[in-house]
Design a protein around this motif. Structure first.
Motif, PDB file in Angstrom:
ATOM      1  N   LYS A 140      69.895  20.533  13.134  1.00 55.87           N
ATOM      2  CA  LYS A 140      68.567  20.920  13.610  1.00 55.87           C
ATOM      3  C   LYS A 140      67.535  19.987  12.993  1.00 55.87           C
ATOM      4  N   SER A 141      66.264  20.273  13.233  1.00 55.70           N
ATOM      5  CA  SER A 141      65.175  19.521  12.615  1.00 55.70           C
ATOM      6  C   SER A 141      64.488  20.405  11.585  1.00 55.70           C
ATOM      7  N   LEU A 142      63.825  19.764  10.640  1.00 60.81           N
ATOM      8  CA  LEU A 142      63.096  20.464   9.587  1.00 60.81           C
ATOM      9  C   LEU A 142      61.650  20.002   9.634  1.00 60.81           C
ATOM     10  N   MET A 143      60.712  20.943   9.655  1.00 66.80           N
ATOM     11  CA  MET A 143      59.292  20.594   9.616  1.00 66.80           C
ATOM     12  C   MET A 143      58.806  20.626   8.169  1.00 66.80           C
ATOM     13  N   LEU A 144      58.075  19.579   7.789  1.00 71.17           N
ATOM     14  CA  LEU A 144      57.487  19.494   6.451  1.00 71.17           C
ATOM     15  C   LEU A 144      55.978  19.620   6.571  1.00 71.17           C
ATOM     16  N   VAL A 145      55.402  20.611   5.873  1.00 71.54           N
ATOM     17  CA  VAL A 145      53.954  20.839   5.910  1.00 71.54           C
ATOM     18  C   VAL A 145      53.481  21.136   4.472  1.00 71.54           C
ATOM     19  N   ASP A 146      52.768  20.251   3.835  1.00 74.89           N
ATOM     20  CA  ASP A 146      51.984  19.121   4.273  1.00 74.89           C
ATOM     21  C   ASP A 146      52.617  17.841   3.737  1.00 74.89           C
ATOM     22  N   ALA A 147      52.491  16.748   4.497  1.00 72.87           N
ATOM     23  CA  ALA A 147      53.124  15.487   4.105  1.00 72.87           C
ATOM     24  C   ALA A 147      52.140  14.460   3.563  1.00 72.87           C
ATOM     25  N   LYS A 227      69.449  25.963   7.196  1.00 73.81           N
ATOM     26  CA  LYS A 227      69.038  27.374   7.105  1.00 73.81           C
ATOM     27  C   LYS A 227      67.523  27.528   7.098  1.00 73.81           C
ATOM     28  N   ILE A 228      66.826  26.412   6.933  1.00 75.45           N
ATOM     29  CA  ILE A 228      65.365  26.430   6.848  1.00 75.45           C
ATOM     30  C   ILE A 228      64.774  25.691   8.055  1.00 75.45           C
ATOM     31  N   ASP A 229      63.736  26.253   8.648  1.00 77.40           N
ATOM     32  CA  ASP A 229      63.064  25.598   9.778  1.00 77.40           C
ATOM     33  C   ASP A 229      61.836  24.807   9.343  1.00 77.40           C
ATOM     34  N   ALA A 230      61.195  25.237   8.261  1.00 73.14           N
ATOM     35  CA  ALA A 230      60.028  24.524   7.754  1.00 73.14           C
ATOM     36  C   ALA A 230      59.880  24.780   6.265  1.00 73.14           C
ATOM     37  N   ILE A 231      59.419  23.764   5.555  1.00 71.12           N
ATOM     38  CA  ILE A 231      59.071  23.954   4.150  1.00 71.12           C
ATOM     39  C   ILE A 231      57.614  23.574   3.970  1.00 71.12           C
ATOM     40  N   VAL A 232      56.921  24.329   3.123  1.00 68.23           N
ATOM     41  CA  VAL A 232      55.505  24.070   2.876  1.00 68.23           C
ATOM     42  C   VAL A 232      55.303  23.677   1.422  1.00 68.23           C
ATOM     43  N   CYS A 233      54.289  22.834   1.197  1.00 68.72           N
ATOM     44  CA  CYS A 233      53.966  22.347  -0.141  1.00 68.72           C
ATOM     45  C   CYS A 233      52.608  21.666  -0.077  1.00 68.72           C
ATOM     46  N   ASP A 234      52.082  21.280  -1.218  1.00 66.78           N
ATOM     47  CA  ASP A 234      50.847  20.497  -1.211  1.00 66.78           C
ATOM     48  C   ASP A 234      51.164  19.083  -0.734  1.00 66.78           C
ATOM     49  N   GLY A 235      50.138  18.359  -0.284  1.00 63.53           N
ATOM     50  CA  GLY A 235      50.352  17.052   0.319  1.00 63.53           C
ATOM     51  C   GLY A 235      50.866  15.994  -0.636  1.00 63.53           C
ATOM     52  N   PHE A 236      50.546  16.117  -1.935  1.00 68.65           N
ATOM     53  CA  PHE A 236      51.045  15.145  -2.910  1.00 68.65           C
ATOM     54  C   PHE A 236      52.564  15.264  -3.024  1.00 68.65           C
ATOM     55  N   THR A 237      53.029  16.482  -3.247  1.00 68.69           N
ATOM     56  CA  THR A 237      54.472  16.725  -3.353  1.00 68.69           C
ATOM     57  C   THR A 237      55.174  16.362  -2.054  1.00 68.69           C
ATOM     58  N   GLY A 238      54.569  16.749  -0.932  1.00 69.42           N
ATOM     59  CA  GLY A 238      55.180  16.502   0.371  1.00 69.42           C
ATOM     60  C   GLY A 238      55.315  15.036   0.692  1.00 69.42           C
ATOM     61  N   VAL A 240      55.564  12.509  -1.506  1.00 71.86           N
ATOM     62  CA  VAL A 240      56.624  11.962  -2.350  1.00 71.86           C
ATOM     63  C   VAL A 240      57.991  12.359  -1.792  1.00 71.86           C
ATOM     64  N   PHE A 241      58.118  13.612  -1.397  1.00 76.81           N
ATOM     65  CA  PHE A 241      59.370  14.138  -0.818  1.00 76.81           C
ATOM     66  C   PHE A 241      59.740  13.358   0.443  1.00 76.81           C
ATOM     67  N   LEU A 242      58.753  13.157   1.320  1.00 73.11           N
ATOM     68  CA  LEU A 242      58.980  12.460   2.584  1.00 73.11           C
ATOM     69  C   LEU A 242      59.439  11.021   2.353  1.00 73.11           C
ATOM     70  N   GLY A 247      63.472   6.561   2.036  1.00 72.85           N
ATOM     71  CA  GLY A 247      64.142   5.548   1.233  1.00 72.85           C
ATOM     72  C   GLY A 247      65.629   5.804   1.088  1.00 72.85           C
ATOM     73  N   PHE A 248      65.990   7.075   0.912  1.00 76.55           N
ATOM     74  CA  PHE A 248      67.407   7.409   0.773  1.00 76.55           C
ATOM     75  C   PHE A 248      68.154   7.157   2.082  1.00 76.55           C
TER      76      PHE A 248
END
Length: 343
Positions: A140-147, A227-238, A240-242, A247-248
């Motif tokens: 599936k796809s995973l939505m990241l908010v905020d990137a 198992k997750i459709d979206a994860i939320v976080c602040d834009g700084f963390t997001g 770096v995560f993105l 890169g990986f």
């Protein structure tokens, strides 16, 4: 339907923008207006395709001439206020005037956020818009908010990110109860900084009232479990995560290619597995998932990666058409107005 495309924004503009638009134009129903210097764009058309003007390639391609460019070094607010004839500001103007259905830019992220907020406007009830890319996950796809739109957040922002993700995924992907997780360093309620701990507490107590299927804290390694459709976080963390994921993904692709080509025997042995390898590579390629949606503004805006190449623009254009066709923003405006919001 009309797609407005900032031809001058991004590290590889206008070359990659033009090539992506030309590649996509026969695979979409929409018209595409490239916003930028007509002289530069048509000179590139001559160089790349041997045509005198872009309309010679397709009647669905056209140019809206502008004379200014917002660079990556420009201060966002100053650029939006003073570069009135820039490709980005004109794109927003055409969007708000109803002369386009969705606007795409790979330009200055801060200026894009500022322009989207000031010129297009926030949806009523939304404190801050957020960038929301789709990422590959298991089956599936995973939505990241905020990137990256909001480097400093309050708990209310994370709650609203979860609400926006829920509405978008339900209306666009047909997921009745999207599973929303909070990106954290551990799954326990006591883990994380004050922002995350407070957001966790609110989501645990208020999720049902706010229409959110909150599944708790999610560690980075579990985000792609399917198992997750979206994860939320602040834009700084997001952000770096993105970028770590991107890169990986490049590392995996490069390492796999080198391993298969290491010797003649390994190359021969890999031939029967090539279809599976290609499917794997396609799944892992973040470029195929397009740009990041700007959730929380009144009209559809899509942020393409600053280093977007032809391939990424191609997929972003196709993604943007779906975004506009599904009336996701209209549904969000309507449904957010009827939702109970946390203050």
């Amino acid at each position: 339907m009309i797609i407005l495309l900032d031809a001058m924004g991004g590290d590889n503009a206008p070359d990659a923008v033009i090539k992506g638009a030309v590649k996509a134009i026969n695979e979409i129903e929409s018209e595409v207006i490239l916003i930028g210097s007509e002289e530069i764009i048509n000179s590139k058309i001559k160089e790349f395709y041997g045509k005198n003007k872009i309309e010679d390639i397709s009647s669905k391609l056209s140019i809206y001439n502008t004379t200014e460019i917002i660079t990556m070094e420009d201060k966002p607010t100053d650029a939006i206020k003073h570069k009135k004839d820039s490709s980005m500001v004109v794109g927003f103007k055409l969007l708000t005037e109803g002369k386009g259905d969705v606007f795409i830019s790979a330009g200055n992220s801060g200026a894009l956020l500022t322009g989207a907020t000031l010129l297009v406007g926030r949806i009523k009830g939304i404190d801050r818009p957020a960038m929301a890319p789709m990422l590959p996950a298991y089956k599936k796809s995973l939505m990241l908010v905020d990137a990256g739109a909001n480097t400093n957040c309050k708990p209310i922002n994370l709650i609203q990110f979860a609400q926006m993700a829920t509405i978008y995924l339900k209306n666009t992907y047909g997921i009745e109860r999207p599973a929303i997780g909070l990106l954290n360093i551990g799954t326990e309620p006591t883990k994380g900084n004050e922002l995350i701990k407070e957001a966790y507490k609110i989501l645990t107590n208020e999720a049902e009232n706010l229409g959110i299927n909150f599944v708790g804290n999610v560690e980075g390694r579990d985000a792609f479990s399917g198992k997750i459709d979206a994860i939320v976080c602040d834009g700084f963390t997001g952000n770096v995560f993105l970028k770590t994921i991107e890169g990986f993904g490049k590392l995996v692709k490069k390492s796999l290619t080198e391993s298969l080509k290491k010797s003649f025997l390994s190359t021969i042995a890999s031939i029967p597995a090539l279809p599976g390898i290609k499917r794997f590579a396609k799944t892992m390629d973040y470029k195929e998932y397009g740009g990041a949606l700007f959730l929380g503004v009144k009209r559809p805006v899509v942020k393409a990666h600053g280093s977007s190449d032809e391939k990424l623009f191609y997929y972003t254009i196709k993604q943007a058409e779906i975004f506009a066709k599904n009336k996701s923003v209209d549904m969000m405006i309507e449904q957010f107005a009827n939702l109970e919001t946390f203050k």
